[in-house]
Design a protein around this motif. Structure first.
Motif, short mmCIF file in Angstrom:
data_model
loop_
_atom_site.label_atom_id
_atom_site.label_comp_id
_atom_site.label_asym_id
_atom_site.label_seq_id
_atom_site.Cartn_x
_atom_site.Cartn_y
_atom_site.Cartn_z
N THR A 283 28.48 -38.68 -17.75
CA THR A 283 28.64 -39.88 -18.59
C THR A 283 29.95 -40.63 -18.37
N LYS A 284 30.90 -40.02 -17.67
CA LYS A 284 32.20 -40.66 -17.52
C LYS A 284 32.12 -41.97 -16.76
N MET A 285 31.31 -41.97 -15.69
CA MET A 285 31.19 -43.16 -14.84
C MET A 285 29.97 -43.01 -13.94
N PRO A 286 29.44 -44.11 -13.40
CA PRO A 286 28.36 -44.00 -12.41
C PRO A 286 28.88 -43.33 -11.14
N ILE A 287 28.01 -42.52 -10.53
CA ILE A 287 28.38 -41.85 -9.29
C ILE A 287 27.23 -42.01 -8.30
N SER A 288 27.58 -42.19 -7.02
CA SER A 288 26.59 -42.36 -5.95
C SER A 288 26.93 -41.41 -4.81
N ILE A 289 25.96 -40.55 -4.45
CA ILE A 289 26.17 -39.55 -3.41
C ILE A 289 25.03 -39.63 -2.40
N PRO A 290 25.29 -40.06 -1.17
CA PRO A 290 24.23 -40.16 -0.15
C PRO A 290 23.92 -38.82 0.52
N ALA A 291 22.67 -38.67 0.90
CA ALA A 291 22.24 -37.56 1.77
C ALA A 291 21.10 -38.10 2.62
N VAL A 292 20.80 -37.42 3.71
CA VAL A 292 19.76 -37.87 4.64
C VAL A 292 18.67 -36.82 4.73
N ASP A 293 17.42 -37.25 4.54
CA ASP A 293 16.28 -36.37 4.69
C ASP A 293 15.87 -36.37 6.17
N ILE A 294 16.01 -35.22 6.83
CA ILE A 294 15.73 -35.18 8.27
C ILE A 294 14.22 -35.23 8.55
N LYS A 295 13.40 -35.05 7.53
CA LYS A 295 11.96 -35.12 7.75
C LYS A 295 11.49 -36.55 8.00
N ASN A 296 12.09 -37.50 7.28
CA ASN A 296 11.66 -38.89 7.46
C ASN A 296 12.79 -39.81 7.92
N GLY A 297 14.00 -39.26 8.09
CA GLY A 297 15.11 -40.06 8.59
C GLY A 297 15.66 -41.07 7.60
N LYS A 298 15.32 -40.90 6.32
CA LYS A 298 15.75 -41.89 5.32
C LYS A 298 16.93 -41.39 4.49
N GLU A 299 17.69 -42.36 3.99
CA GLU A 299 18.81 -42.06 3.11
C GLU A 299 18.34 -42.03 1.66
N ASP B 201 23.87 -33.73 5.78
CA ASP B 201 25.08 -34.51 5.48
C ASP B 201 24.82 -36.01 5.42
N GLY B 202 25.22 -36.63 4.30
CA GLY B 202 25.03 -38.07 4.12
C GLY B 202 25.79 -38.91 5.13
N GLY B 203 26.80 -38.31 5.78
CA GLY B 203 27.58 -39.05 6.76
C GLY B 203 26.79 -39.47 7.98
N ALA B 204 25.60 -38.91 8.15
CA ALA B 204 24.77 -39.30 9.29
C ALA B 204 24.35 -40.76 9.22
N LEU B 205 24.26 -41.31 8.00
CA LEU B 205 23.87 -42.71 7.84
C LEU B 205 24.83 -43.52 6.96
N ASP B 206 25.63 -42.84 6.15
CA ASP B 206 26.41 -43.56 5.14
C ASP B 206 27.68 -42.78 4.82
N ASN B 207 28.70 -42.91 5.68
CA ASN B 207 29.89 -42.09 5.54
C ASN B 207 30.88 -42.60 4.50
N VAL B 208 30.80 -43.86 4.12
CA VAL B 208 31.66 -44.42 3.07
C VAL B 208 30.77 -45.31 2.19
N PRO B 209 30.19 -44.80 1.11
CA PRO B 209 29.14 -45.51 0.38
C PRO B 209 29.59 -46.69 -0.48
N VAL B 210 30.22 -47.64 0.15
CA VAL B 210 30.72 -48.82 -0.56
C VAL B 210 29.58 -49.61 -1.19
N ILE B 211 28.54 -49.87 -0.42
CA ILE B 211 27.44 -50.72 -0.89
C ILE B 211 26.76 -50.09 -2.10
#
Length: 284
Positions: free
Chosen positions: A116-132, A181-191
């Motif tokens: 509840t402190k703040m919104p948080i966004s954490i990327p990861a990549v599914d290797i089955k479909n190649g999507k973030e 590892d989310g860094g495969a597609l999104d290493n600095v999740p600014v967007i």
């Protein structure tokens, strides 16, 4: 004006992000949303749970060996197994999941949706479909976002997933997904941080060390990882309002002896830029 921060991956150097947060707090700069990938997500997760930068630093010092392993169980050992075409070297990452679930429980939290402190966004990549996919506690208003955002996941599982570095960890299983590892597609999740209703986003990444005649294979590996990560992050970095780039003096991906130094590197780098950061925040 709401300010967000996006923290890049970078192995043990990720503790530098706690130094960044410490410098911001000392200058009364409030963070309204946070995002992170891989080790950056570990810091982001703890901060969003309510741990202070100093707490995070002490936790990293205490548990770094538990996460990375030492001796024959070292996290680096899998590489030698891979070269011998063995699978025994891969790690499941259960220690990461268990540790961060326990730390979350101390704050009365189990699933990421309960933060509840703040919104948080954490990327990861599914290797089955190649999507973030994005682990978050706050669903952004975005068209065609069905299925991309996951809220019903434990803190430990989310952090294990985004930290499952290829060729070291097995993919992290969650429902029908196999995450790496989310860094495969999104290493600095600014967007993704900006999508959380944030006006301006501060990005934090690491400078790729120079290669010299004295560089060893790990130095070369680290530079390769940094170059790849920064290349992947180009579009995100363009969307940021300010970038703090941290130099960590050839700190290896798993060099736990430099935890103290990296924490200071992050703090010092941010303090050097603090006046410019304040200017950016005050701009309309």
């Amino acid at each position: 004006m709401k300010l967000g921060i996006a923290l890049s991956g970078g192995g043990i150097r990720g503790i530098a992000h706690a130094g960044v947060l410490k410098a911001l707090e000392e200058n009364n700069i409030k963070i309204d949303a946070i995002g992170g990938t891989s080790s950056g997500a570990l810091i982001a997760g703890l901060y969003a749970l309510g741990y202070s930068p100093e707490n995070i630093y002490e936790l990293f010092k205490k548990y770094a060996k538990n996460i990375i392993g030492t001796g024959k169980n070292s996290i680096i050992a899998p590489i030698s197994h891979i070269l011998r075409k063995e699978n025994a070297g891969f790690r499941k990452g259960e220690n990461i999941e268990e540790l961060f679930d326990a730390l979350a429980k101390q704050k009365g939290v189990t699933k990421i949706s309960q933060i509840t402190k703040m919104p948080i966004s954490i990327p990861a990549v599914d290797i089955k479909n190649g999507k973030e996919y994005i682990f978050t506690n706050h669903m952004p208003h975005e068209k065609n976002a069905y299925g991309k955002y996951i809220m019903d996941i434990s803190i430990g599982k989310a952090l294990r997933a985004t930290s499952s570095f290829p060729a070291v960890f097995y993919p992290c299983d969650f429902k029908e997904h196999k995450f790496l590892d989310g860094g495969a597609l999104d290493n600095v999740p600014v967007i993704e941080v900006k999508k959380q209703g944030i006006d301006k986003v501060l990005a934090v990444n690491f400078k790729a060390d120079e290669i010299t005649q004295d560089s060893n294979y790990m130095d070369i590996a680290m530079r390769t990882i940094d170059l790849m990560g920064n290349k992947i992050a180009e579009e995100n970095l363009k969307q940021s309002d300010y970038i703090v780039t941290i130099t960590t003096d050839k700190t290896g991906l798993l060099d736990i002896k430099k935890v103290d130094s990296c924490y200071q590197y992050g703090y010092i780098a941010t303090m050097k830029e603090i006046d410019k950061i304040k200017e950016i925040i005050q701009e309309k």
